[in-house]
Motif scaffolding. Structure first.
Motif: not given
Length: 416
Positions: A295, A298, A301-302, A308, A310, A336, A350
């Protein structure tokens, strides 16, 4: 004439060869036996051969005195006996080259020359030392059988027949046994030396393998940890290069991501170096990621501008083994990172599913990117490292193009 202990074969002690029998050096040094070359006598060999010759001469002289005191023997017989005994003593210097021939020749010689008894003793001992048991058994057995006949033909002047036979038999058995003991001791020394060499070779190979595995593990860890951060830095720096006229808000945001990514990469690098300096294992020294950290990964990355999704359908994330969860986290992280480098702007999915006994299946997929993507160099080492990680964990990993021009990474890990 017993076997010596093996000297240390090191350059710091170059004279070790002088202390060993030539036969032992011939076995220890492969160069000594090439092209059928005979081993050269060492200083020890010359000393032992001299004392062997001296022993044969002393015994021969002692027997010669008894012949001179016997008035029944013709002078010509005494001279012939002593002459043959002298030749037999001289032949002792050839005992290393022809041990079997010398031992066999002394058997009939004993019937015509009692002064050759010393040479016969040395020859029998040499045969037992330098040849296998069967040769010493045959020659020694022949002597044991012929001893009663020999003492009947050439009786001992000091002892009666029965005690002389018993004494000679015991002496022959003792000489043969002593020689066999020396041979077995040498064979044991060579065997232990060979085992030590094999053990050293195996230990060296194990050490090299351990070093190789450690280097591979370090390479995987450094790539997995740093690639994610450095890719963020590279992508945003590339975006600034391609869009120098971007709004100030976007420039400030990209600069912030670059600064944060550089800071995090430096921090991760310091942690890795600290672990290496401390000599800790891959699982010690710093917190390791788990499946529960997906979590956060992700979300990070956001925040960096990625799209992304999940999809986690794991029955109990806390029950996933630490090694499996860490491997799954690294797979998602590398997926990623690759999507950010090669499919900038594309939505990444993902997926993680699994349960105890069924295993953990996960995938990282992205469609083909829209428009031009800044070039980010890459060598594919991350996917190679992921494949190695999955294999070491007992699972498998596949990667390749997807339908429609996208790319996907699929993995399965055991969860028992």
């Amino acid at each position: 004439m017993s076997s010596d202990e093996t000297a240390s074969e090191t350059p710091a002690f170059p004279g070790w060869r002088w202390l060993l029998p030539s036969a032992v050096i011939h076995e220890l040094d492969p160069e000594a036996g090439r092209a059928g070359r005979r081993p050269r006598r060492t200083a020890r060999d010359w000393i032992v051969d001299f004392f062997g010759f001296l022993l044969a001469v002393v015994i021969g002289l002692a027997v010669a005195d008894t012949l001179s005191d016997d008035p029944d023997l013709p002078h010509a017989v005494v001279v012939t006996d002593q002459l043959l005994g002298a030749l037999a003593c001289a032949a002792v210097w050839l005992r290393r080259r022809w041990p079997l021939g010398l031992a066999v020749a002394t058997i009939p010689l004993a019937f015509v020359s009692t002064t050759s008894a010393g040479a016969g003793v040395v020859a029998l001992f040499t045969l037992a030392v330098h040849r296998p048991f069967r040769y010493a058994a045959w020659v020694g057995g022949m002597q044991l059988v012929l001893i009663p006949l020999l003492l009947w033909v050439r009786p001992d002047p000091d002892l009666s027949y029965a005690p002389a036979v018993v004494f000679t038999l015991l002496l022959t058995v003792a000489i043969t046994g002593w020689g066999m003991f020396v041979r077995s001791k040498r064979q044991l020394m060579l065997s232990l030396r060979d085992r030590a060499r094999r053990a050293e070779t195996e230990a060296r190979l194990r050490a090299e393998q351990a070093q190789r595995l450690a280097r591979e593990a370090i390479a995987r860890e450094m790539h997995d940890v740093l690639a994610h951060r450095l890719t963020l830095l590279s992508v945003h720096a590339g975006a600034l290069e391609f869009r120098p006229d971007a709004p100030r808000e976007e420039v400030a945001r990209a600069a912030g991501v670059i600064r944060e990514s550089a800071h995090e990469a430096l921090q991760d690098l310091r942690e890795i170096i600290g672990v290496l300096r401390a000599g800790d294992s891959d699982d010690a020294g710093r917190p390791q990621p788990t499946l529960a950290g997906l979590d956060t990964l992700v979300a990070e990355s956001r925040e960096a501008g990625m799209k992304v999704t999940l999809d986690s359908r794991v029955t109990d994330s806390a029950a996933v083994p630490a090694s499996v969860g860490r491997t799954a986290y690294r797979i998602a992280q590398e997926g990623l990172t690759n999507a950010r480098k090669h499919a900038h702007g594309a939505e990444v999915t993902v997926s993680v599913t699994g349960a105890p006994g069924e295993g953990l299946a996960m995938s990282v997929r992205n469609p083909a990117p829209d428009g031009q993507v800044p070039h980010v160099p890459g060598s594919g080492q991350g996917l190679i490292g992921l494949t190695e990680r999955a294999t070491l964990a007992g699972g498998r990993l596949e990667h390749g193009p997807e339908d429609g021009g996208g790319f996907g990474v699929r993995a399965w890990l055991p969860w028992r």
